[in-house]
Design an enzyme around this catalytic site. Structure first.
Site: not given
Length: 464
Positions: A390-392, A430-431
């Protein structure tokens, strides 16, 4: 045995440790690196047993050593067998903690047992107590934040936390000074350990789950430094060398991880440095723009494709989809497609998490491409499949300075011709922020469990 032979054995062990680290730098040579390291450790243990004349210490001493080896081996074997791949970060955190705890106990025992104390012994003992206790309790907190038994994964901060940490640090140094001045003051060593334990907890609770790979790398470094200090306590050269190597490699890895997240180490340790400005809400980003797809539609994309890139994330580990992904890779390659894997440095929950996961499925190391290697060619990718990441892959890192991940290097999957995101829902990573990639014109959302999604996709490709 002559001292020269003992030193020669320690030198050989140290060289093997260095070759081991060199081997661990690449997945293809990692197994060989592990073997070098294990052989070096065996050689160091045998040399130490001979050097300290333990071979002739009697039956009781051997029984104690054998019991320790049996207990440790049993615990290690059970952990290796029982802990799933998703729990590997927690296991690494625990192992770091065990290293720190062992340094505290060994240094304390050496201080109590010493008949003649030297300045080297007392300073090294105090250092082992401080660094070892911080490592042990910091690692336990890291374990629990990853496991989320008692502590939440988010950062825990309170007013005056920095000042409290400074006071605890100064107190630990003060009690350590008492140990150096008066080696008989065992109470002072106990105070060093207690205060440093509190410091270890308070230094780790501000670190959020997204930053935990950095914390684990740093705690690994701490455990090495504590081991090196204990080497000075015991006047054991190979322990000094081994601890220094672990400490230095951990620091290097920590810097690499920080650079990959565009964060300074100070910001990671304090939970600061994250932009807190307003960010778009999920409804504003996704409303009416998300396109869902099916395995049959995705299978049709492969008909005219030549190059496919798979981006694994923590969701792949949770669903245990690595073996299904390998089967899909083999199937696509038999159809003439080129398949590669794009690995982000902080994908998963520990350094190298995705590499370990894909290695378990025996996916060829040559297919694994690091972010800096794959990004310049993403525009030539026909189909990018994102599984549980997701965030990456969130392009908002490049465009929104108010985003918590602003400036973080990402894998540029949005530049591929077509992106397929395998995910259970539109929930954030996570963000905790929406991902505009999910609503991009060239993105299709494949809502399903990672393993089931890939197995259904394999069936659809076979019948297409």
């Amino acid at each position: 045995m002559p001292t020269s032979l003992i030193n020669l054995a320690y030198l050989a062990a140290s060289v093997l440790f260095i070759f081991g680290l060199i081997g661990l730098a690449h997945p293809k040579s990692a197994v060989r690196g592990n073997l070098y390291g294990a052989l070096g450790m065996l050689l160091a243990i045998v040399a130490t047993l001979v050097d300290r004349e333990i071979l002739g210490a009697g039956t009781a001493a051997w029984a104690t050593i054998a019991a320790g080896i049996a207990l440790g081996s049993l615990a290690g074997a059970l952990l290796a067998i029982k802990v799933p791949m998703t729990g590997m970060p927690q296991m690494v955190a625990l192992l770091n903690g065990f290293g720190g705890g062992a340094s505290v106990l060994v240094a304390g025992a050496a201080l109590i047992d010493a008949t003649e104390t030297t300045l080297q012994l007392t300073i090294a003992t105090a250092a082992s107590g401080v660094i070892g206790a911080v490592t042990f309790w910091g690692s336990l907190v890291a374990f629990d934040k990853l496991q989320e038994w008692l502590l939440p994964g988010r950062p825990i901060v309170f007013r005056g936390q920095g000042a409290v940490n400074v006071v605890l640090g100064l107190a630990a140094i003060g009690f350590g000074a008492i140990v150096v001045v008066d080696p008989t003051a065992i109470w002072a060593y106990v105070a060093v350990v207690v205060v440093s334990s509190m410091l270890g907890v308070l230094l780790t609770i501000p670190i959020g789950g997204a930053d935990m790979p950095v914390a684990i790398a740093l705690l690994n470094s701490y455990s090495g430094i504590a081991g090196a200090a204990t080497g000075f306590v015991l006047n054991n050269s190979v322990l000094i060398v081994a601890g220094s190597l672990v400490g230095a490699s951990g620091i290097i890895l920590t810097r690499i991880m920080c650079r990959a997240m565009n964060r300074s180490l100070g910001n990671v340790l304090t939970g600061g440095g994250v932009a807190t400005g307003p960010v778009a809400k999920a409804d504003e980003v996704y409303a009416g723009r998300v396109k869902s797809t099916s395995p049959e539609e995705v299978a049709m994309l492969f008909d005219g494709a030549r190059r496919v890139v798979i981006v694994p994330g923590y969701g792949l580990a949770v669903s245990q989809a690595q073996h299904a992904v390998r089967d899909l890779t083999d199937l696509l390659e038999r159809k003439g497609l080129e398949v590669e894997f794009a690995i982000h440095p902080v994908a998963g929950r520990m350094p190298g998490h995705m590499n370990v996961l894909l290695a378990e499925a025996e996916i060829d190391y040559d297919k694994l491409k690091e972010m800096d290697e794959i990004n310049p060619t993403m525009q030539q990718v026909d189909v990018a499949i994102v599984i549980g990441a997701n965030d990456v892959v969130n392009p908002i890192a490049r465009t929104d300075p108010n985003s918590p991940i602003a400036g973080m290097p990402i894998i540029d999957v949005d530049k591929a011709r077509t992106v397929v995101v395998v995910k259970r829902s539109l929930s954030p990573g996570f963000a905790g922020i929406p991902n505009p990639l999910f609503a991009a014109d060239n993105t299709l959302m494949y809502f399903a469990d990672g393993k089931k999604a890939i197995m259904d996709l394999i069936a659809a490709v076979k019948t297409a």
